[in-house]
Design a protein around this motif. Structure first.
Motif, PDB file in Angstrom:
ATOM      1  N   GLU B 249      31.165  11.426 -86.785  1.00  0.00           N
ATOM      2  CA  GLU B 249      30.408  10.177 -86.836  1.00  0.00           C
ATOM      3  C   GLU B 249      30.254   9.615 -85.423  1.00  0.00           C
ATOM      4  O   GLU B 249      29.188   9.128 -85.040  1.00  0.00           O
ATOM      5  CB  GLU B 249      31.123   9.171 -87.740  1.00  0.00           C
ATOM      6  N   ALA B 250      31.333   9.715 -84.642  1.00  0.00           N
ATOM      7  CA  ALA B 250      31.272   9.223 -83.267  1.00  0.00           C
ATOM      8  C   ALA B 250      30.217   9.990 -82.477  1.00  0.00           C
ATOM      9  O   ALA B 250      29.453   9.406 -81.713  1.00  0.00           O
ATOM     10  CB  ALA B 250      32.636   9.354 -82.605  1.00  0.00           C
ATOM     11  N   LYS B 252      27.571  11.393 -83.663  1.00  0.00           N
ATOM     12  CA  LYS B 252      26.252  10.929 -84.096  1.00  0.00           C
ATOM     13  C   LYS B 252      25.931   9.593 -83.433  1.00  0.00           C
ATOM     14  O   LYS B 252      24.823   9.371 -82.963  1.00  0.00           O
ATOM     15  CB  LYS B 252      26.240  10.731 -85.615  1.00  0.00           C
ATOM     16  N   ALA B 253      26.936   8.697 -83.413  1.00  0.00           N
ATOM     17  CA  ALA B 253      26.702   7.369 -82.857  1.00  0.00           C
ATOM     18  C   ALA B 253      26.422   7.444 -81.365  1.00  0.00           C
ATOM     19  O   ALA B 253      25.818   6.544 -80.799  1.00  0.00           O
ATOM     20  CB  ALA B 253      27.909   6.476 -83.115  1.00  0.00           C
ATOM     21  N   LEU B 254      26.888   8.523 -80.711  1.00  0.00           N
ATOM     22  CA  LEU B 254      26.631   8.660 -79.280  1.00  0.00           C
ATOM     23  C   LEU B 254      25.319   9.387 -79.027  1.00  0.00           C
ATOM     24  O   LEU B 254      24.983   9.697 -77.890  1.00  0.00           O
ATOM     25  CB  LEU B 254      27.779   9.405 -78.609  1.00  0.00           C
ATOM     26  N   GLY B 255      24.590   9.694 -80.118  1.00  0.00           N
ATOM     27  CA  GLY B 255      23.253  10.233 -79.946  1.00  0.00           C
ATOM     28  C   GLY B 255      23.193  11.720 -79.688  1.00  0.00           C
ATOM     29  O   GLY B 255      22.210  12.206 -79.152  1.00  0.00           O
TER      30      GLY B 255
END
Lengths: 333, 368
Positions: B249-250, B252-255
């Protein structure tokens, strides 16, 4: 609504609803939520566990996975170059460009946010390389500099450490360094201190505040710790049952809360200076958000609940000075 | 300290030295990775099971590579055709002293030395199993990763297809595939001499025997077709648990792009169960391909395939062919035992619970 923003505003979310279509029924995780973030300010989003805080912010950054769906809403964001985009309408590829670059996200569990197979430096460099055209060596040099910025001692050594070689506070610092590696305009911190012990919590909060100044970011802090709110936030949004219950600047929230939920929440914070017989709590539990009916979600636990509270959604009442409360008690009739 | 570990550690140091020479600074950056690798080697070599398995695997691999050159008799010349006086004496049992010019470890019904055939047989058995397992695990990994990571409709379609393949008994499906593939493969090899010579050199066989090469190819293509579904299931299962972890998830959140998340964060984290499964499967694939040729689906004589050798001995069994069955059977046993033991030891290396205790005493020695 127009698609313009006041000059100093970074983010404006309006009327955002997120639902999860599960076998048990439709979960109304977030209903008609709104949020404003201005440049350089710290906004706190407060509420009990399960009230939709995390879902709300994940929806803004496009991190909602099926069966969740964003039903309505708009999230205008001003990019670095001044263009304004609606985050909800962007394609997955476009929002990926923004995530980690213009909006960064810190999750609550630092130990699981790092891949055990890569070093601290790998994590930071990976994020930098994804968004900026620089060489690997430069990215690793920047990683060392970032670790120094988040006050990790011996950054040249630590950059080669694997997550299991770092302590919890250290890991959270690495996560923060990764998040700020592209100097985002907005940093969303989802309960960044929950799994850390109290002294480390204070250090991390100080660090976030310092970084916010240094990099001129806006900070959106999700927490259920009112002490943290009082200390760091400029403005506060109180969420309950997937809805915004009350919003005001931090002093107003603590000195003159108008929503019964905010009042009870503040009463539940123990004051170490006062000897008290027992800890206050709010009777009842967080509402089940499955197949919600109209009416105030807090009504079943509210000591002032009236007939109308159970039938109709509470109205939006503007008390001036940015103090907005959603409660029938304050409706003029 | 144990000499096998010392050798492994020496190899790792040499490799690290080489990398350091190519790109200075590599050693410093990967120091903890090197220590970790050395610890794994230590844990592996600390177990007797692992060492026995390793020895067997090294022996069988050696025979697979050099067997066809060591073998002292050509496999496709039948001695009986040149020496008619042998008729009636074959297959000839092992003999000590009074061999009348016949090989010591017995012959088959054509008068060929069984041991020489078995030494050649290692090549076919190992090339078969390695190609089957590597190809089908690649197919399985791709299908499992896509299906597990994307979920939803993609997952549903891919997994129902996998279920369909799993629903058939593997060996029977492989028989059907190998029979249907055979003719077109034969035509293909007849038309493409280069392909024929590549396949022939892979199996160390005579390139003129195209029909038999087509038979071999059909067996391993058929086995690949039925071999990937378990991989797809295992990979999908591991992906489902890894993708729920915070760091995905991290990421993904960092793009990070989906491709990077899949290749850099998910795949490396599912490697260990996969590696153990692959090792065990080398043994199973060897046995399955031997089983198919035992049933007569694989190559035909004179190809020195272990399954075929055993099957040919069947008509004289037991009085006049026990040595053939024992020699070829032992070869199969060594191959599958070796891989199984290595797989067992690898599982211990990758399982943090069993590993911890051995590691404690290893740490001090390794870090030096």
């Amino acid at each position: 609504m127009s698609s313009t923003l006041p000059k100093n505003q970074v983010l404006a979310v309006r009327d955002l609803s997120v639902r999860f279509y599960t076998y048990a029924g439709v979960v109304h995780a977030v209903s008609q939520a709104y949020l404003d973030v201005f440049e350089g300010e710290t906004v706190a989003l407060v509420g009990e566990t399960g009230c939709g805080k995390s879902v709300f912010t994940k929806a803004i950054t496009g991190l909602i996975d099926p069966p969740g769906r964003i039903e309505t809403g708009q999230a205008l964001f001003r990019k670095r170059d001044g263009t304004i985009v609606d985050l909800i309408k962007l394609s997955p590829e476009e929002i990926r460009e923004i995530r980690g670059n213009e909006i960064a996200y810190i999750f609550q569990d630092p130990s699981s946010s790092l891949d055990p197979l890569y070093t601290a430096g790998d994590h930071i460099a990976e994020t930098i390389l994804e968004h900026r055209p620089i060489t690997k060596d430069e990215a690793y040099q920047e990683a060392v500099q970032l670790l120094r910025d988040v006050l990790i001692p011996n950054p040249e050594v630590r950059v080669k450490n694997y997550p299991h070689e770092l302590s919890g506070g250290m890991r959270q610092r690495v996560v923060i360094a990764t998040a700020i590696s592209n100097k985002p305009r907005l940093l969303i911190a989802d309960e960044p201190t929950t799994n850390l012990d109290v002294t480390v919590q204070a250090q991390i909060l100080d660090l976030l505040r310092g970084l916010k100044e240094k990099y001129k970011m806006s900070l959106l802090l999700i927490t259920h710790n009112l002490g943290v709110v009082a200390e760091t936030a400029d403005r506060v949004y109180v969420m309950y049952g997937g809805r915004i219950a009350e919003t005001a600047d931090v002093n107003t929230i603590f000195e003159a809360p108008m929503h019964p939920y905010t009042q009870l929440l503040l009463r539940a914070v123990p004051n170490p200076l006062k000897r008290i017989e027992r800890l206050e709590s709010i009777p009842g539990t967080v509402p089940n958000l499955i197949d919600m009916k109209p009416g105030c979600p807090f009504a079943p636990r509210c000591p002032f609940a009236m007939e109308i509270c159970r039938r109709e959604d509470p109205p939006r009442i503007d008390l001036g000075n940015g103090h907005v409360v959603h409660c029938w008690l304050h409706a003029k009739r | 300290m144990n000499p096998v570990y010392r050798f492994g550690s020496w190899l790792i140091d040499k490799y690290a030295g080489l990398r350091e020479k190519i790109s200075p600074g590599w050693l410093e950056k990967n120091r903890s990775k090197l220590v970790e690798t050395k610890l794994s080697v230590y844990v592996f070599t600390a177990s007797r099971i692992g060492l026995t398995g390793l020895a067997l695997v090294v022996i069988t691999l050696f025979l697979a590579i050099f067997g066809p050159f060591i073998a002292w008799e050509p496999y496709d010349v039948y001695p009986i055709l040149n020496k008619p006086e042998l008729a009636g004496k074959l297959p000839h049992p092992p003999c000590f002293g009074d061999c009348e010019g016949l090989p010591m470890f017995g012959t088959d019904q054509y008068g060929r030395d069984v041991l020489s055939l078995v030494v050649r047989g290692f090549r076919i058995a190992l090339v078969m199993s390695i190609i089957i397992v590597v190809t089908s695990s690649l197919i399985g990994i791709v299908i499992g990763l896509v299906s597990g990571y994307f979920g939803g409709l993609v997952d549903e379609i891919l997994m129902r297809f996998t279920d369909m393949m799993l629903a058939f008994p593997g060996l029977i499906l492989a028989i059907a595939f190998s029979l249907t593939l055979r003719l077109s493969l034969r035509d293909f090899l007849m038309a493409n001499p280069t392909a024929t010579s590549i396949v022939a050199s892979l199996f160390a066989l005579n390139p003129k025997d195209a029909p038999n090469l087509a038979n071999l190819l059909s067996v391993f293509l058929a086995l690949i077709l039925v071999w990937w579904p378990p991989y797809a299931r295992v990979v999908r299962g591991s992906v489902l648990s890894v993708k729920e972890q915070g760091f995905i998830e991290a990421a993904k959140a960092l793009g990070l792009s989906t491709w990077k998340i899949l290749t850099r964060h998910i795949f490396p984290n599912i490697m260990s169960p996969l590696l153990v499964m692959v090792t065990f499967d080398f043994a199973t694939a060897t046995l399955s391909s031997a089983a198919l040729s035992f049933l007569g689906l694989g190559p035909q004589p004179p190809v020195p395939d272990l399954g075929l050798i055993i099957s040919q001995a069947g008509q004289y069994f037991p009085e006049r062919s026990w040595w053939i069955v024992i020699e070829a059977g032992t070869a199969l046993l060594l191959i599958s035992l070796g891989w199984n033991l290595v797989g067992d030891a690898l599982r211990d290396v990758f399982d943090p619970k069993t590993r911890r205790s051995i590691e404690l005493k290893a740490k001090i020695e390794v870090r030096k």
